[in-house]
Design an enzyme around this catalytic site. Structure first.
Site, PDB file in Angstrom:
ATOM      1  CB  CYS A   2      -0.914  -0.040   1.217  1.00 34.20           C
ATOM      2  SG  CYS A   2      -1.926   1.422   1.424  1.00 34.20           S
ATOM      3  CB  CYS A  40      -0.531   2.414   4.186  1.00 34.74           C
ATOM      4  SG  CYS A  40      -2.035   1.751   3.464  1.00 34.74           S
ATOM      5  CG  ASP A  41       3.316   1.206   4.428  1.00 31.72           C
ATOM      6  OD1 ASP A  41       2.911   1.694   5.497  1.00 31.72           O
ATOM      7  OD2 ASP A  41       3.086   0.036   4.076  1.00 31.72           O
TER       8      ASP A  41
END
Ligand code: NAP
Length: 311
Positions: free
Chosen positions: A134, A137-138
């Site tokens: 992701c 997200c990261d």
């Protein structure tokens, strides 16, 4: 015993949320059960640019939140929980969750897909420790770093381009010498000076003590292997976008499926009476947000008719 809902929807991706909106708007008592965040797989996408009417690209997470709010406003209830078991064959369907058993006259299955693993040893160990599925997200953890994206489809190439907002360089590792991604997406990647490619290459192994420190990449044409480490001696950042697998483990022997995907008719009806499926989890030619929301709406209207006919 918990109350019996008209319909329980499993999964709050675009298909589930659209089904929830249509079902609640039709005044059906509706429960949506989701174990993660609203928006499902879509919430891991930095920018949704091809959803009709949204001409200013929107983050998948925001679109998911908006869809969830809309369903809630029409009266759909939401439960954040893990489904453990489903009993779908009876007239009243039983959905066992970590938070108790819930009952419904009809069920819409919208569990979607989960990311496909590359299938090498230690893959689970490095999840969240260098391996990510992701970018939303990261991605921000990799400011000014050189990161790697595995895959050659729309998702891999789009997310590689998104990563260039943070990273100084993004190398796409793809198993063939041409991309599967749509031409328009490919063109953007080829024009981006921060995007590089390792063609005909697959990841053979992952290494590291606590976090991912190196990976061995093999050229499938020459057989040559390369050990990839971080340019600055830091742990590696690798994003996996090699497609998805349907999340049908819980219903494997209960319902008619084709290669793991649920078979439905055009009304989204499955092989079990009162059970419908919508979105990426079903056999279909195009898996997009726009087709998922369409499936969800059709499934909800089919449930409405089914309940009317089986009063
Ligand atoms: P995908 O289209 O199935 O592409 C998967 C990619 O991973 C392919 O390039 C494939 O290689 C590669 N791959 C598969 N298994 C592999 C393995 N074991 N090792 C190494 N590489 C492997 O998946 P996706 O990109 O996630 O897209 C899924 C669906 O969502 C598609 O229908 C796509 O069009 C859609 N989507 C659309 C958009 C958009 O319209 N903007 C954005 C994201 C996703 P090969 O090419 O050699 O098969």
């Amino acid at each position: 015993m918990n109350k019996t809902y008209d319909v329980i929807i499993i999964g709050a991706g675009p298909a589930g949320l659209s089904a929830g909106l249509y079902a609640a708007r039709a005044k059906l008592s509706t429960l949506i059960i989701e174990k993660g965040i609203d928006g499902g797989q879509m919430s891991g996408t930095q920018e949704i640019a091809n959803y009709p009417g949204i001409d200013d690209p929107i983050a998948g997470m925001i679109l998911g939140m908006k869809m969830a709010n809309q369903a809630k406003e029409f009266g759909a209830e939401k439960l954040l929980s893990d489904v453990l078991k489903m009993k779908l064959d009876g007239e009243i369907k039983e959905i066992e969750t970590l938070d108790g058993t819930f009952y419904a006259k009809a069920v819409i299955l919208t569990m979607g897909n989960k990311p496909r693993p590359i299938g090498v040893e230690n893959e689970e160990k490095f999840q969240g420790r260098g391996l990510s599925y992701c970018v939303t997200c990261d991605g921000a953890f990799y400011q000014d770093r050189h990161v790697y994206v595995i895959g050659g489809g729309d998702a891999a190439v789009e997310e590689a381009i998104s990563l260039t907002k943070f990273a100084k360089k993004v190398t796409i590792i793809h198993r063939r010498d041409e991309l599967r991604a749509a031409k328009s997406i490919q063109e953007k990647a080829f024009a981006n000076p921060k995007v590089a490619f390792m063609w005909d290459s697959v990841v053979e192994s992952l290494h590291g003590e606590k976090s991912l420190e190196s990976m061995v990449v093999k050229n499938v044409k020459t057989g040559e292997t390369t050990t990839v480490t971080d340019d600055d001696g830091l742990p590696l950042g690798v994003f996996l976008y090699i497609g998805f697998l349907p999340q049908t483990d819980l219903i494997e022997n209960q319902i008619n499926m084709d290669r793991g995907y649920i078979v439905t008719d055009e009304n989204m009806e499955t092989s079990i009476k009162g059970v419908y499926a919508a979105g990426d989890i079903r056999v279909k030619p195009l898996r997009q947000v726009v087709t998922a929301v369409s499936d969800g709406a059709i499934a909800a209207v089919s449930v409405e008719k089914y309940l009317e006919e089986n009063k």
